[in-house]
Write an enzyme that holds these catalytic residues in place. Structure first.
Site: not given
Ligand code: DGL
Length: 265
Positions: A10-11, A73, A150
């Site tokens: 994930d990001s 993500c 967050e």
């Molecule tokens: N993990 C991203 C998503 O599910 C959300 C957070 C981001 O923008 O990095 O789209």
């Protein structure tokens, strides 16, 4: 039968909502979680940039011996799933198709509303996936939800007010008649109860995290994930302290440690 080693990418912290669902259905699997927190958020970035970071992260996890990669993500799935698949040898599961499939299973009106980041919405990846399953859809970017979650404001009057504004816009405009709302972003499951109060009563909420976990079970076979709890190793590209602190909220239990990784080397 050996427990599987599953990589989850994930990001940042949000993908831990997907890991949480995976741990529920495959508790014995060993997980390697990679959060590219140095480059967060992906939701406002271009295809080229997201693909570059996602591929580097996927290579890192592959080098650690995973047998399957879950792209938790939504933005990375929307913008770079095929690029990631082409870059690694292990099977790759994204979050969009399972979410769309679940929506198609429950929708009677054959119309869905999708909320996601700016980048995911602009890619129309959910719209295409839903169309494949015979559903019409309306997509809406809700960029304020990620920072609010967050901040820990998951049950906060400000978040509720923001949700009212977004949901009024989406259900008043194009999504009239939709009977399912797809949560197309890793952060949104944390405000699911709040959204439940705000979205019209006849609209069912679909969480891509749950559907993705179900797909992984399907692919690996549920027997392989059962047994005593497996291990979890976390990797982050920025502050370990922040990853453990914030990540614990997304995962629902504490994260003791994470390893700092530089994917730009
Ligand atoms: N993990 C991203 C998503 O599910 C959300 C957070 C981001 O923008 O990095 O789209």
């Amino acid at each position: 039968m050996a427990a599987p080693v599953i990589g989850v990418f994930d990001s940042g912290f949000g993908g831990l909502t997907v890991l949480r669902e995976l741990q529920k259905v495959m508790p014995a699997a060993n997980y390697l979680y990679f959060g590219d927190t140095a480059h967060l958020p992906y939701g406002a970035k271009s295809v080229r940039t997201v693909a570059k970071y996602a591929i580097a992260s996927a290579h890192f996890l592959e080098s650690r011996g995973i047998e399957m990669l879950v792209v938790a993500c939504n933005t990375a799935t929307a913008l770079a799933l095929e690029d990631i698949r082409a870059a690694v040898k292990v099977p790759v599961v994204g979050v969009i198709e399972p979410g769309a499939q679940r929506a198609a299973e429950i929708s009677k009106s054959r119309k869905a509303a999708v909320i996601a980041t700016e980048a995911t919405v602009s890619s129309h990846a959910y719209q295409r996936a839903l169309h494949k399953f015979g559903l019409e859809s309306v997509e809406k970017a809700c960029p304020l939800f990620v920072p609010l979650v967050e901040e820990g404001w998951v049950e906060h009057p400000v978040t509720e007010q923001v949700a009212h504004i977004y949901m009024d816009e989406i259900f008043r405009d194009g999504a009239r008649g939709a009977d399912v709302l797809v949560l197309g972003c890793t952060h949104y499951p944390l405000i699911r109860s709040l959204l439940r109060r705000v979205v019209p009563a006849q609209v069912e909420i679909v969480d891509s995290a749950e559907s993705t976990a179900a797909k992984v079970v399907n692919q690996l076979g549920s027997a392989r994930g059962q047994g005593p709890a497996g291990t979890l190793q976390c990797f982050t590209t920025d502050s370990v302290e922040k990853f453990c602190r914030l990540g614990s909220k997304f995962l629902g239990h504490s994260i003791e440690n994470a390893e700092l990784v530089d994917i730009e080397k």
